[in-house]
Scaffold this motif. Sequence first.
Motif, PDB file in Angstrom:
ATOM      1  N   GLU A  29      -9.798  11.195   1.801  1.00  0.00           N
ATOM      2  CA  GLU A  29      -9.661  11.216   3.255  1.00  0.00           C
ATOM      3  C   GLU A  29      -8.946   9.912   4.037  1.00  0.00           C
ATOM      4  O   GLU A  29      -8.366   9.785   4.895  1.00  0.00           O
ATOM      5  CB  GLU A  29     -10.942  11.486   3.760  1.00  0.00           C
ATOM      6  CG  GLU A  29     -11.383  13.072   3.379  1.00  0.00           C
ATOM      7  CD  GLU A  29     -10.483  13.782   3.769  1.00  0.00           C
ATOM      8  OE1 GLU A  29      -9.833  13.890   4.800  1.00  0.00           O
ATOM      9  OE2 GLU A  29     -10.516  15.221   3.279  1.00  0.00           O
ATOM     10  N   VAL A  30      -9.447   8.816   3.259  1.00  0.00           N
ATOM     11  CA  VAL A  30      -9.064   7.496   3.624  1.00  0.00           C
ATOM     12  C   VAL A  30      -7.612   7.171   3.534  1.00  0.00           C
ATOM     13  O   VAL A  30      -6.973   6.872   4.447  1.00  0.00           O
ATOM     14  CB  VAL A  30      -9.925   6.246   3.037  1.00  0.00           C
ATOM     15  CG1 VAL A  30      -9.484   4.848   3.327  1.00  0.00           C
ATOM     16  CG2 VAL A  30     -11.582   6.361   3.211  1.00  0.00           C
ATOM     17  N   GLY A  31      -7.157   7.796   2.378  1.00  0.00           N
ATOM     18  CA  GLY A  31      -5.729   7.611   2.300  1.00  0.00           C
ATOM     19  C   GLY A  31      -4.961   8.235   3.132  1.00  0.00           C
ATOM     20  O   GLY A  31      -4.058   8.033   3.805  1.00  0.00           O
ATOM     21  N   GLN A  33      -5.800   9.169   6.402  1.00  0.00           N
ATOM     22  CA  GLN A  33      -5.698   8.554   7.359  1.00  0.00           C
ATOM     23  C   GLN A  33      -4.818   7.299   7.547  1.00  0.00           C
ATOM     24  O   GLN A  33      -4.228   7.128   8.481  1.00  0.00           O
ATOM     25  CB  GLN A  33      -7.030   7.842   7.765  1.00  0.00           C
ATOM     26  CG  GLN A  33      -8.153   8.798   8.250  1.00  0.00           C
ATOM     27  CD  GLN A  33      -9.651   8.072   8.429  1.00  0.00           C
ATOM     28  OE1 GLN A  33      -9.660   6.857   8.277  1.00  0.00           O
ATOM     29  NE2 GLN A  33     -10.243   9.108   9.103  1.00  0.00           N
ATOM     30  N   ALA A  34      -4.301   6.918   6.353  1.00  0.00           N
ATOM     31  CA  ALA A  34      -3.439   6.042   6.350  1.00  0.00           C
ATOM     32  C   ALA A  34      -2.004   6.614   5.996  1.00  0.00           C
ATOM     33  O   ALA A  34      -0.881   5.924   5.948  1.00  0.00           O
ATOM     34  CB  ALA A  34      -3.598   4.959   5.097  1.00  0.00           C
ATOM     35  N   GLY A  35      -2.011   7.773   6.166  1.00  0.00           N
ATOM     36  CA  GLY A  35      -0.657   8.572   5.997  1.00  0.00           C
ATOM     37  C   GLY A  35      -0.209   8.816   4.607  1.00  0.00           C
ATOM     38  O   GLY A  35       0.938   9.244   4.422  1.00  0.00           O
ATOM     39  N   VAL A  36      -1.093   8.859   3.668  1.00  0.00           N
ATOM     40  CA  VAL A  36      -0.914   9.041   2.292  1.00  0.00           C
ATOM     41  C   VAL A  36      -1.783   9.978   1.600  1.00  0.00           C
ATOM     42  O   VAL A  36      -3.048   9.632   1.672  1.00  0.00           O
ATOM     43  CB  VAL A  36      -0.404   7.622   1.415  1.00  0.00           C
ATOM     44  CG1 VAL A  36      -1.828   6.982   1.163  1.00  0.00           C
ATOM     45  CG2 VAL A  36       0.009   7.763   0.044  1.00  0.00           C
ATOM     46  N   THR A  37      -1.669  10.764   0.610  1.00  0.00           N
ATOM     47  CA  THR A  37      -2.350  11.285  -0.197  1.00  0.00           C
ATOM     48  C   THR A  37      -2.436  10.807  -1.466  1.00  0.00           C
ATOM     49  O   THR A  37      -1.724  10.482  -2.277  1.00  0.00           O
ATOM     50  CB  THR A  37      -1.912  12.960  -0.578  1.00  0.00           C
ATOM     51  OG1 THR A  37      -1.751  13.356   0.673  1.00  0.00           O
ATOM     52  CG2 THR A  37      -2.849  13.481  -1.275  1.00  0.00           C
ATOM     53  N   LEU A  38      -3.756  10.116  -1.709  1.00  0.00           N
ATOM     54  CA  LEU A  38      -3.969   9.234  -2.974  1.00  0.00           C
ATOM     55  C   LEU A  38      -4.218  10.099  -4.246  1.00  0.00           C
ATOM     56  O   LEU A  38      -4.813  11.094  -4.197  1.00  0.00           O
ATOM     57  CB  LEU A  38      -5.206   8.528  -2.825  1.00  0.00           C
ATOM     58  CG  LEU A  38      -5.043   7.254  -1.955  1.00  0.00           C
ATOM     59  CD1 LEU A  38      -6.384   6.489  -1.898  1.00  0.00           C
ATOM     60  CD2 LEU A  38      -4.052   6.312  -2.327  1.00  0.00           C
ATOM     61  N   ASP A  77       4.208   0.702  -6.163  1.00  0.00           N
ATOM     62  CA  ASP A  77       5.403   1.060  -4.879  1.00  0.00           C
ATOM     63  C   ASP A  77       4.748   1.694  -3.760  1.00  0.00           C
ATOM     64  O   ASP A  77       4.726   1.603  -2.636  1.00  0.00           O
ATOM     65  CB  ASP A  77       6.532   1.695  -5.383  1.00  0.00           C
ATOM     66  CG  ASP A  77       7.625   0.622  -6.271  1.00  0.00           C
ATOM     67  OD1 ASP A  77       7.113  -0.505  -6.137  1.00  0.00           O
ATOM     68  OD2 ASP A  77       8.454   1.146  -6.907  1.00  0.00           O
ATOM     69  N   ARG A  78       4.072   2.861  -4.129  1.00  0.00           N
ATOM     70  CA  ARG A  78       3.469   3.879  -3.289  1.00  0.00           C
ATOM     71  C   ARG A  78       2.472   3.261  -2.381  1.00  0.00           C
ATOM     72  O   ARG A  78       2.298   3.291  -1.303  1.00  0.00           O
ATOM     73  CB  ARG A  78       3.165   5.033  -3.661  1.00  0.00           C
ATOM     74  CG  ARG A  78       4.210   6.169  -4.312  1.00  0.00           C
ATOM     75  CD  ARG A  78       3.644   7.588  -4.599  1.00  0.00           C
ATOM     76  NE  ARG A  78       2.887   7.383  -5.788  1.00  0.00           N
ATOM     77  CZ  ARG A  78       3.526   7.243  -7.275  1.00  0.00           C
ATOM     78  NH1 ARG A  78       4.604   7.046  -7.276  1.00  0.00           N
ATOM     79  NH2 ARG A  78       2.643   7.219  -8.139  1.00  0.00           N
ATOM     80  N   LEU A  79       1.536   2.380  -3.335  1.00  0.00           N
ATOM     81  CA  LEU A  79       0.357   1.801  -2.487  1.00  0.00           C
ATOM     82  C   LEU A  79       0.894   0.623  -1.723  1.00  0.00           C
ATOM     83  O   LEU A  79       0.336   0.441  -0.565  1.00  0.00           O
ATOM     84  CB  LEU A  79      -0.551   1.391  -3.623  1.00  0.00           C
ATOM     85  CG  LEU A  79      -1.269   2.159  -4.365  1.00  0.00           C
ATOM     86  CD1 LEU A  79      -2.014   1.496  -5.571  1.00  0.00           C
ATOM     87  CD2 LEU A  79      -2.432   3.002  -3.389  1.00  0.00           C
ATOM     88  N   GLU A  80       1.945  -0.162  -2.210  1.00  0.00           N
ATOM     89  CA  GLU A  80       2.478  -1.120  -1.039  1.00  0.00           C
ATOM     90  C   GLU A  80       2.942  -0.642  -0.009  1.00  0.00           C
ATOM     91  O   GLU A  80       2.995  -1.024   1.113  1.00  0.00           O
ATOM     92  CB  GLU A  80       3.480  -1.825  -2.023  1.00  0.00           C
ATOM     93  CG  GLU A  80       4.007  -2.990  -1.482  1.00  0.00           C
ATOM     94  CD  GLU A  80       4.922  -4.067  -2.125  1.00  0.00           C
ATOM     95  OE1 GLU A  80       4.909  -5.070  -2.261  1.00  0.00           O
ATOM     96  OE2 GLU A  80       5.767  -3.335  -2.826  1.00  0.00           O
ATOM     97  N   GLN A  81       3.935   0.654   0.005  1.00  0.00           N
ATOM     98  CA  GLN A  81       4.578   1.257   0.854  1.00  0.00           C
ATOM     99  C   GLN A  81       3.504   1.638   2.192  1.00  0.00           C
ATOM    100  O   GLN A  81       4.044   1.639   3.554  1.00  0.00           O
ATOM    101  CB  GLN A  81       5.221   2.518   0.485  1.00  0.00           C
ATOM    102  CG  GLN A  81       6.126   3.210   1.563  1.00  0.00           C
ATOM    103  CD  GLN A  81       6.638   4.343   0.861  1.00  0.00           C
ATOM    104  OE1 GLN A  81       6.319   5.017  -0.145  1.00  0.00           O
ATOM    105  NE2 GLN A  81       7.734   5.029   1.883  1.00  0.00           N
ATOM    106  N   VAL A  82       2.383   1.773   1.760  1.00  0.00           N
ATOM    107  CA  VAL A  82       1.283   2.503   2.779  1.00  0.00           C
ATOM    108  C   VAL A  82       0.408   1.393   3.399  1.00  0.00           C
ATOM    109  O   VAL A  82      -0.291   1.491   4.090  1.00  0.00           O
ATOM    110  CB  VAL A  82       0.625   3.538   2.593  1.00  0.00           C
ATOM    111  CG1 VAL A  82       1.615   4.835   2.295  1.00  0.00           C
ATOM    112  CG2 VAL A  82      -0.108   3.458   1.347  1.00  0.00           C
ATOM    113  N   GLY A  83       0.759  -0.035   2.886  1.00  0.00           N
ATOM    114  CA  GLY A  83      -0.234  -0.880   3.158  1.00  0.00           C
ATOM    115  C   GLY A  83      -1.370  -1.272   2.460  1.00  0.00           C
ATOM    116  O   GLY A  83      -2.157  -2.160   2.685  1.00  0.00           O
TER     117      GLY A  83
END
Length: 151
Positions: A29-31, A33-38, A77-83
């Motif tokens: 859910e936190v992800g 909100q950041a626009g990514v599905t973790l 890369d994915r974690l960096e892309q969404v901050g």
Amino acid sequence: MTNPSAALCDRMQTAALRHAAASARFDHEVGAQAGVTLSTWEANFVNLLRLHGPLSPGQLGRLAGVSSSGTITGVIDRLEQVGYVTRARCRDDRRRVTVSLNTEWLEREDAPRLKRLRALLADYDEAQLTTIAEFLTRLADVETEAAGAIA
């Protein structure tokens, strides 16, 4: 030491599984909100960085049990892309990279979780909390050991 009943062992296992599932859902859910599905890997990398602080990609992979550098790089890369994380090159050796959590994100993410934890902990005395912390630490240790034996 006591020999717990089968029913108590079942209850403890169910509680541990419920916590793992609830924690994974919260991370999801936190992800969102950041626009990514973790993915499980991404959430695991975030948690490892929370536990150990900045790590090299190789260290992250070893701790997570991932041997493919392509998988490690893709997750970072994915974690960096969404901050969620940042990469920094070592000043002494530009070939070396360190991955760190975005501290602004971490503080925002931790505040409500820590508030809930403190409210829950208020129901227990110091001795009970010491026992619970010891149990959770030992549970994590045996699971980590078991995962290492499988790999």
